[in-house]
Design an enzyme around this catalytic site. Structure first.
Site, PDB file in Angstrom:
ATOM      1  N   ARG A  51      40.164  83.199 -17.207  1.00  0.00           N
ATOM      2  CA  ARG A  51      40.716  83.959 -16.085  1.00  0.00           C
ATOM      3  C   ARG A  51      41.665  85.016 -16.644  1.00  0.00           C
ATOM      4  NH1 ARG A  51      45.210  83.165 -17.308  1.00  0.00           N
ATOM      5  NH2 ARG A  51      45.848  84.518 -15.621  1.00  0.00           N
ATOM      6  N   GLY A  52      42.132  85.892 -15.725  1.00  0.00           N
ATOM      7  CA  GLY A  52      42.916  87.036 -16.164  1.00  0.00           C
ATOM      8  C   GLY A  52      41.966  88.216 -16.327  1.00  0.00           C
ATOM      9  N   ALA A  53      42.362  89.367 -15.763  1.00  0.00           N
ATOM     10  CA  ALA A  53      41.421  90.490 -15.648  1.00  0.00           C
ATOM     11  C   ALA A  53      40.740  90.889 -16.966  1.00  0.00           C
ATOM     12  CB  ALA A  53      42.139  91.676 -15.001  1.00  0.00           C
ATOM     13  N   ARG A  94      33.640  87.304  -9.522  1.00  0.00           N
ATOM     14  CA  ARG A  94      34.998  87.421  -8.956  1.00  0.00           C
ATOM     15  C   ARG A  94      35.194  88.871  -8.514  1.00  0.00           C
ATOM     16  NH1 ARG A  94      40.027  84.729 -11.669  1.00  0.00           N
ATOM     17  NH2 ARG A  94      40.703  84.735  -9.502  1.00  0.00           N
ATOM     18  N   GLN A 199      49.121  79.004 -12.414  1.00  0.00           N
ATOM     19  CA  GLN A 199      48.969  79.701 -13.701  1.00  0.00           C
ATOM     20  C   GLN A 199      50.331  79.832 -14.399  1.00  0.00           C
ATOM     21  OE1 GLN A 199      47.574  80.722 -10.846  1.00  0.00           O
ATOM     22  NE2 GLN A 199      45.598  81.680 -11.160  1.00  0.00           N
ATOM     23  N   ASP A 240      45.278  93.277 -11.524  1.00  0.00           N
ATOM     24  CA  ASP A 240      43.821  93.090 -11.468  1.00  0.00           C
ATOM     25  C   ASP A 240      43.094  94.365 -11.088  1.00  0.00           C
ATOM     26  OD1 ASP A 240      44.924  90.234 -11.136  1.00  0.00           O
ATOM     27  OD2 ASP A 240      42.806  90.023 -11.682  1.00  0.00           O
ATOM     28  N   ASN A 250      47.574  92.188  -7.660  1.00  0.00           N
ATOM     29  CA  ASN A 250      47.823  91.161  -8.692  1.00  0.00           C
ATOM     30  C   ASN A 250      47.948  89.819  -7.975  1.00  0.00           C
ATOM     31  OD1 ASN A 250      48.316  90.434 -11.483  1.00  0.00           O
ATOM     32  ND2 ASN A 250      50.417  89.989 -10.861  1.00  0.00           N
ATOM     33  N   LYS A 251      48.167  88.787  -8.734  1.00  0.00           N
ATOM     34  CA  LYS A 251      48.210  87.418  -8.195  1.00  0.00           C
ATOM     35  C   LYS A 251      49.081  87.317  -6.951  1.00  0.00           C
ATOM     36  CE  LYS A 251      46.339  84.628  -9.257  1.00  0.00           C
ATOM     37  NZ  LYS A 251      45.058  84.314  -8.549  1.00  0.00           N
TER      38      LYS A 251
HETATM   39  O1  MRU Z   1      43.240  84.375 -10.591  1.00  0.00           O
HETATM   40  P1  MRU Z   1      43.651  84.779 -11.980  1.00  0.00           P
HETATM   41  O2  MRU Z   1      44.352  83.694 -12.715  1.00  0.00           O
HETATM   42  O3  MRU Z   1      42.506  85.381 -12.755  1.00  0.00           O
HETATM   43  O4  MRU Z   1      44.693  85.942 -11.735  1.00  0.00           O
HETATM   44  C1  MRU Z   1      45.210  86.609 -12.850  1.00  0.00           C
HETATM   45  C2  MRU Z   1      46.255  87.609 -12.546  1.00  0.00           C
HETATM   46  O5  MRU Z   1      46.591  87.862 -11.417  1.00  0.00           O
HETATM   47  C3  MRU Z   1      46.813  88.362 -13.736  1.00  0.00           C
HETATM   48  O6  MRU Z   1      48.128  88.741 -13.487  1.00  0.00           O
HETATM   49  C4  MRU Z   1      45.975  89.615 -14.021  1.00  0.00           C
HETATM   50  O7  MRU Z   1      44.610  89.322 -14.051  1.00  0.00           O
HETATM   51  C5  MRU Z   1      46.362  90.255 -15.306  1.00  0.00           C
HETATM   52  S1  MRU Z   1      45.911  89.299 -16.737  1.00  0.00           S
HETATM   53  C6  MRU Z   1      46.433  90.197 -18.081  1.00  0.00           C
END
Ligand code: MRU
Length: 350
Positions: A51-53, A94, A199, A240, A250-251
């Site tokens: 996970r994470g963009a 996603r 997370q 994201d 973002n999250k």
């Molecule tokens: O749902 P996730 O855990 O994939 O969400 C991730 C985030 O919101 C991060 O802040 C974002 O993807 C940046 S990762 C460098």
């Protein structure tokens, strides 16, 4: 004096598979999974094992390249047709992180001029490896620019995990802390736990503890109190998808931190690579926001914590309005308002 640091990473390319650190299992278990089939790649992304963009984009790129390398045809048109179907499938895993589509499009562009299936196969793998290795350089540069903004020994808050394990290495929002640790600079980091998937408490604390960064966990609802009582000097988050006007997805929980920063007159920074900008969207209102399963809220580790029949709304991301963002830290430099103009200049060179 510099600290002894271990910056964890989550993606390792092997000849026959992509090995990933299973982020679902952290911090209880360090489990590595080998991904080689299309379904394994798709499942790893959907279920947040990866996970994470940026990490989602890199994983999807390897998934597309490896799946197509297993394809038997020698007919290029047939190969391209199949490529597009596999690409669409991975793209649907996603919806919010634009890095996913960006990485898959990069592969499509790379094989436009291929003259044979063999050439296309080799180009796909090389491009995926290139995206992976370039991301580390990009994140390190984001860390360098971030370090110029954040004062040594300052107290900083973050949410989610925009760290090394969400990228190739270093991370985005966490890159200044990892680099700072390497260079003997110290920060006191407050990590919001990041309900519902945690997370922050599962991943950010684990990652920062390993690289010797002083990290303190708080529940999301403690952010306002902590900013005031612990004299937090800035908030830094990942992204994201960033629209052309700077609105940033973002999250979930990010935008409330930005609102708190405005109230307390402290800076709110977004850290992200250029691949997280979506200049086709004029503002954040058209960013697709992923809604995830209700069980993420009604259960903890399979144990029910809400009555049966409870209605649930579970958006995984929110959009922070550009006027709340003090600066966007990219590998090309820090972008300040006015965003429409400066994002165009810095990201697309327009
Ligand atoms: O749902 P996730 O855990 O994939 O969400 C991730 C985030 O919101 C991060 O802040 C974002 O993807 C940046 S990762 C460098």
């Amino acid at each position: 004096m510099t600290n002894t640091t271990t910056i964890p990473t989550s993606l390792n390319f092997r000849d026959d598979c992509l090995e990933i650190l299973n982020q679902q299992k952290l911090p209880h278990e360090i489990e590595y999974l080998k991904l080689s089939s299309l379904n394994e790649f798709y499942d790893a992304i959907v279920t947040l094992k990866v996970r994470g963009a940026p990490a989602i984009g890199i994983t999807a790129a390897y998934g597309l390249a490896m799946t197509m390398n297993q394809h038997q045809t020698v007919n290029l048109s047939e190969f391209i047709l199949e490529f597009r179907q596999v690409k669409e499938y991975l793209y649907s895993s996603r919806p919010t992180a634009v890095n996913l589509g960006w990485a898959l499009d990069s592969l499509e562009k790379a094989i436009e001029k291929a003259k044979s299936v063999n050439e296309a196969k080799t180009t796909l793998l090389h491009t995926a490896i290139q995206l992976h290795t370039e991301d580390e350089v990009i994140c390190r540069q984001i860390g360098e620019y971030g370090l110029e903004l954040l004062k040594d020994k300052s107290t900083i808050m973050t949410i989610c995990n925009a760290g090394s394990i969400a990228t190739s290495k270093y991370g985005t929002a966490l890159a200044p802390f990892h680099l700072g640790s390497e260079k003997g600079k110290n920060f006191d980091v407050y990590a919001c736990e990041t309900r519902p998937v945690l997370q922050g408490s599962r991943l950010t604390t684990w990652e920062l503890l390993q690289s010797g960064v002083n990290v303190t966990l708080i529940a999301d609802s403690m952010a306002a109190h902590t900013i005031k009582e612990k004299k937090v000097e800035a908030v830094i988050v990942g992204a994201d998808r960033i629209a052309a006007n700077g609105d940033t997805a973002n999250k979930i929980g990010t935008s409330m931190l930005a609102i708190l920063c405005q109230f307390h007159t402290i800076p709110f920074y977004v850290a992200a690579p250029s691949s997280t900008f979506d200049l086709t969207l004029p503002s954040g209102t058209s960013i697709p926001i992923e809604e995830r399963a209700p069980e993420e809220l009604t259960e903890i580790n399979g144990v029910r914590i809400a009555p049966q029949g409870t209605q649930v709304y579970n958006p995984a991301f929110d959009v922070t309005a550009n006027e709340l963002i003090s600066g966007i830290i990219t590998e090309k430099g820090v972008i300040y308002p006015s965003y429409e103009e400066n994002i165009g200049r810095m990201i697309s060179g327009g």
